[in-house]
Enzyme design. Structure first.
Site, PDB file in Angstrom:
ATOM      1  CE  LYS A 107       4.361 -10.017 -54.158  1.00 30.21           C
ATOM      2  NZ  LYS A 107       5.338  -9.331 -53.298  1.00 30.21           N
ATOM      3  CE  LYS A 117       1.028  -7.729 -53.770  1.00 24.42           C
ATOM      4  NZ  LYS A 117       2.344  -7.465 -53.267  1.00 24.42           N
TER       5      LYS A 117
END
Ligand code: PBG
Length: 329
Positions: A196, A249
């Protein structure tokens, strides 16, 4: 022989049915996870300004929403909650009657087969907006692990089907796995937000979830956008700690990371088509500059082609509708 004029690649593009036969990547409603933002209050269906077509829903609005999602053939939702109050330790995240715990009960009564995935993080619940506990203005990794674990356990006890830790604390997957195992939740899968990145694409979400950090930024825990090798280390680490599904992400600016992760790892790979990616499409659509629906399908197909097996997307409902229409056409 395998040269023009014998070789004509246009032969396989001639008709719809030949194109369908030879398509390499097909997006399916089975691939999609639809996020939902839930809050307290009555009869609230309030559009989120930077995310047109997306709403804050009060608990009483959930039955209608989850039935619509299930009827579109979508199998899974990702839940985000806005608590009624915030404090330094984010206690709204792990109390047994918190907003997410309540929402799970409501959803499970209504659509028991819909897979409920919960985001396990503290940033919506802390008054400073960071994803963990602050100690001398720094996010303290190890103290935060216990609170994330308590959050995951309380989601599991409330009936969540998958927990998804997104705080980017080292050791969070292992701590949560151990906590779940000790609480009769050995069968509860973990979908880890493994790679992330510290991304400005989360801007609209932070408005939606009221979770922007009040001081500082998330650079000391989320990943530097320049790094790919490190993303592989994050993923390997999460798998070693017991992650069942891994994630990259955001998606669009990180398709190379998705592609590399899908080559290097055997486990189910999720990609998060995040809020800013959605908002850009909606804004350009609103201005009449692009065909938003077709762009959404193209974006989702691109993420899948890069190697994602599962895609979290705010476009999930519109994509499901279009995929249904194209099947019945
Ligand atoms: C919680 C969390 C965030 C997102 C998902 N879980 C925000 C953040 O890290 O600031 C972003 C999702 C999106 O932009 O759609 N930590």
């Amino acid at each position: 022989m395998s040269k023009f004029p014998n070789l004509r690649l246009r032969r396989l593009r001639r008709t719809d049915s030949i194109r369908n036969l030879t398509r390499e990547t097909t997006l399916s409603v089975d691939d999609l996870i639809c996020p939902i933002f839930v809050r307290y209050g009555q009869n609230i269906r309030e559009e989120i300004a930077p995310m047109p077509g997306y709403w804050h829903l009060s608990l009483d609005q959930l039955p209608r929403e989850v039935n619509e999602i299930a009827n579109l053939g979508i199998h899974a939702i990702l839940l985000f909650g806005l608590p009624d109050s915030k404090d330094p330790k984010g206690s709204g995240a792990y109390k047994s009657d918190g907003i997410i715990q309540n929402a799970i009960h409501t959803i499970k009564k209504e659509t028991p087969d819909l897979t409920v995935i919960t985001d396990v993080c503290l940033c919506e619940y802390t008054d400073h907006g960071h994803c963990g506990i602050l100690e001398d203005s720094q996010v303290d990794n190890d103290q935060t692990l216990d609170l994330l674990t308590r959050t995951a356990i309380s989601h599991g006890k409330a009936g969540a089907d998958i927990v998804a830790p997104s705080a980017m604390m080292d050791g969070q997957v292992g701590a949560i796995r151990a906590g779940l195992n000790n609480n009769d939740l050995i069968e509860l899968p973990i979908m880890a937000y493994s790679a992330k990145y510290a991304s400005s694409f989360y801007g609209p979400f932070r408005v939606a979830a009221d979770s922007a950090p009040a001081i500082g930024d998330r650079l000391s825990y989320q990943m530097d956008p320049g790094n790919t090798r490190e993303a592989m280390r994050e993923i390997r680490q999460d798998l070693d700690e017991g992650a069942d599904i891994i994630m990259v992400k955001p998606a669009l600016a990180y398709l190379d990371v998705i592609a590399r992760a899908s080559r290097e790892f055997e486990e189910p790979l999720c990609a998060y088509n995040v809020s800013g990616e959605y908002s850009m499409v909606k804004a350009a659509e609103h201005l009449g500059w692009i065909d938003g629906n077709r762009i959404a399908l193209e974006v989702l197909t691109g993420i899948k082609r890069a190697g994602a097996d599962i895609i979290i997307s705010y476009h999930a409902k519109e994509a499901a509708k279009m995929l249904r229409e194209s099947r019945s056409a």
